[in-house]
Write a protein that holds these residues in place. Sequence first.
Motif, PDB file in Angstrom:
ATOM      1  N   UNK A 126       0.927  -1.218  -0.059  1.00 53.25           N
ATOM      2  CA  UNK A 126       0.129  -0.097   0.026  1.00 53.25           C
ATOM      3  C   UNK A 126       0.746   1.331   0.116  1.00 53.25           C
ATOM      4  N   UNK A 127       1.908   1.170   0.753  1.00 56.67           N
ATOM      5  CA  UNK A 127       2.862   2.395   0.829  1.00 56.67           C
ATOM      6  C   UNK A 127       3.455   2.310  -0.577  1.00 56.67           C
ATOM      7  N   UNK A 128       3.870   1.275  -1.021  1.00 53.58           N
ATOM      8  CA  UNK A 128       4.722   1.424  -2.472  1.00 53.58           C
ATOM      9  C   UNK A 128       3.931   1.858  -3.598  1.00 53.58           C
ATOM     10  N   UNK A 129       2.571   1.524  -3.459  1.00 63.08           N
ATOM     11  CA  UNK A 129       1.559   1.992  -4.612  1.00 63.08           C
ATOM     12  C   UNK A 129       1.240   3.395  -4.201  1.00 63.08           C
ATOM     13  N   UNK A 130       1.606   4.036  -3.254  1.00 60.05           N
ATOM     14  CA  UNK A 130       1.436   5.465  -2.482  1.00 60.05           C
ATOM     15  C   UNK A 130      -0.195   5.582  -2.322  1.00 60.05           C
ATOM     16  N   UNK A 131      -0.691   4.603  -1.837  1.00 57.62           N
ATOM     17  CA  UNK A 131      -2.269   4.719  -1.355  1.00 57.62           C
ATOM     18  C   UNK A 131      -2.040   5.759  -0.355  1.00 57.62           C
ATOM     19  N   UNK A 132      -3.494   6.569  -0.076  1.00 52.98           N
ATOM     20  CA  UNK A 132      -3.657   7.434   1.052  1.00 52.98           C
ATOM     21  C   UNK A 132      -3.007   7.016   2.224  1.00 52.98           C
ATOM     22  N   UNK A 133      -2.315   7.737   2.934  1.00 47.32           N
ATOM     23  CA  UNK A 133      -1.704   7.510   3.965  1.00 47.32           C
ATOM     24  C   UNK A 133      -2.698   7.558   5.279  1.00 47.32           C
ATOM     25  N   UNK A 134      -3.583   8.683   5.165  1.00 51.14           N
ATOM     26  CA  UNK A 134      -4.578   8.940   6.087  1.00 51.14           C
ATOM     27  C   UNK A 134      -5.703   7.855   6.137  1.00 51.14           C
ATOM     28  N   UNK A 135      -6.293   7.557   5.215  1.00 44.77           N
ATOM     29  CA  UNK A 135      -6.957   6.350   4.774  1.00 44.77           C
ATOM     30  C   UNK A 135      -6.464   4.905   5.270  1.00 44.77           C
ATOM     31  N   UNK A 136      -5.145   4.830   4.969  1.00 37.54           N
ATOM     32  CA  UNK A 136      -4.621   3.573   5.252  1.00 37.54           C
ATOM     33  C   UNK A 136      -4.696   3.581   6.745  1.00 37.54           C
ATOM     34  N   UNK A 137      -4.043   4.501   7.575  1.00 37.42           N
ATOM     35  CA  UNK A 137      -3.990   4.348   8.891  1.00 37.42           C
ATOM     36  C   UNK A 137      -5.388   4.095   9.460  1.00 37.42           C
ATOM     37  N   UNK A 138      -6.592   4.716   9.124  1.00 35.03           N
ATOM     38  CA  UNK A 138      -7.756   4.491   9.719  1.00 35.03           C
ATOM     39  C   UNK A 138      -8.151   2.981   9.422  1.00 35.03           C
ATOM     40  N   UNK A 139      -7.750   2.600   8.253  1.00 34.47           N
ATOM     41  CA  UNK A 139      -8.504   1.360   8.007  1.00 34.47           C
ATOM     42  C   UNK A 139      -7.709   0.387   8.579  1.00 34.47           C
ATOM     43  N   UNK A 140      -6.275   0.459   8.689  1.00 34.27           N
ATOM     44  CA  UNK A 140      -5.311  -0.637   9.484  1.00 34.27           C
ATOM     45  C   UNK A 140      -5.841  -0.437  10.879  1.00 34.27           C
ATOM     46  N   UNK A 141      -5.948   0.442  11.515  1.00 34.35           N
ATOM     47  CA  UNK A 141      -6.597   0.819  13.007  1.00 34.35           C
ATOM     48  C   UNK A 141      -7.561  -0.011  13.101  1.00 34.35           C
ATOM     49  N   UNK A 142      -8.633   0.057  12.388  1.00 37.22           N
ATOM     50  CA  UNK A 142      -9.850  -0.526  12.466  1.00 37.22           C
ATOM     51  C   UNK A 142      -9.668  -2.177  12.314  1.00 37.22           C
ATOM     52  N   UNK A 143      -8.915  -2.544  11.302  1.00 37.10           N
ATOM     53  CA  UNK A 143      -8.499  -3.857  11.405  1.00 37.10           C
ATOM     54  C   UNK A 143      -7.891  -4.448  12.653  1.00 37.10           C
ATOM     55  N   UNK A 144      -6.909  -4.029  13.150  1.00 34.48           N
ATOM     56  CA  UNK A 144      -6.298  -4.245  14.100  1.00 34.48           C
ATOM     57  C   UNK A 144      -7.290  -4.171  15.512  1.00 34.48           C
ATOM     58  N   UNK A 145      -8.226  -3.130  15.627  1.00 35.09           N
ATOM     59  CA  UNK A 145      -9.080  -3.454  16.594  1.00 35.09           C
ATOM     60  C   UNK A 145      -9.897  -4.513  16.659  1.00 35.09           C
ATOM     61  N   UNK A 146     -10.506  -5.084  15.365  1.00 34.62           N
ATOM     62  CA  UNK A 146     -11.160  -6.028  15.418  1.00 34.62           C
ATOM     63  C   UNK A 146     -10.317  -7.352  15.600  1.00 34.62           C
ATOM     64  N   UNK A 147      -9.257  -7.221  15.361  1.00 36.36           N
ATOM     65  CA  UNK A 147      -8.365  -8.643  15.531  1.00 36.36           C
ATOM     66  C   UNK A 147      -7.936  -8.625  17.218  1.00 36.36           C
ATOM     67  N   UNK A 148      -7.922  -7.706  18.087  1.00 37.07           N
ATOM     68  CA  UNK A 148      -7.434  -7.575  19.378  1.00 37.07           C
ATOM     69  C   UNK A 148      -8.917  -7.710  20.167  1.00 37.07           C
ATOM     70  N   UNK A 149      -9.932  -7.270  19.536  1.00 39.59           N
ATOM     71  CA  UNK A 149     -11.431  -7.475  20.162  1.00 39.59           C
ATOM     72  C   UNK A 149     -11.808  -8.774  20.092  1.00 39.59           C
ATOM     73  N   UNK A 150     -11.489  -9.536  18.998  1.00 38.05           N
ATOM     74  CA  UNK A 150     -11.966 -11.153  18.861  1.00 38.05           C
ATOM     75  C   UNK A 150     -10.932 -11.912  19.736  1.00 38.05           C
ATOM     76  N   UNK A 151      -9.671 -11.542  19.822  1.00 43.89           N
ATOM     77  CA  UNK A 151      -8.780 -12.128  21.010  1.00 43.89           C
ATOM     78  C   UNK A 151      -9.285 -11.838  22.383  1.00 43.89           C
ATOM     79  N   UNK A 152      -9.758 -10.566  22.749  1.00 43.49           N
ATOM     80  CA  UNK A 152     -10.170 -10.213  23.796  1.00 43.49           C
ATOM     81  C   UNK A 152     -11.628 -11.126  24.185  1.00 43.49           C
ATOM     82  N   UNK A 153     -12.230 -11.231  23.390  1.00 46.53           N
ATOM     83  CA  UNK A 153     -13.818 -11.936  23.386  1.00 46.53           C
ATOM     84  C   UNK A 153     -13.367 -13.389  23.480  1.00 46.53           C
TER      85      UNK A 153
END
Length: 159
Positions: A126-153
Amino acid sequence: MWDWLSLQWWESVSPQYDLWLMFASAFLSSTILPGNSEIIFVALLTKQIDHVSYSSIANLFAIAVLGNSLGSLTTYWLGRLMPRAQQKQQQNPRFEITIRLLQRYGIWALLFSWLPVIGDLFCGIAGWLRLNVFGAFILIFIGKMVRYAFLLFLTINLF
């Protein structure tokens, strides 16, 4: 010589460094370096469940998500620093598949940055393709939240 491997040693040292250990493990796990943030998260979480401290569980969750997200963002920036290839080269099949997925779905593919192995590739490419950094961080953050929420649950329901 190997005293640091004993359970008593970890129990005596760990309480004051739990969040630092979680952050370091989560950060390193989401870069190209090997890591085991899931194991650390579950181990520290099971220790917190015994004390029923909701604020410490929330802190552990927040630090895990933050560390993992920042590590993925580091991988994104490392990918962004890579020069774009001018000519078609023989590529790794996983790399080619990941490029096609990111070109097809764009930044939305980063919701799956939590996946083992290929998630790191998603962030770097995504960085190599120069995708939008702000959008990338938001979507990465959401994905990581889902990951750890699943582990927490999962952890809370198993213990």
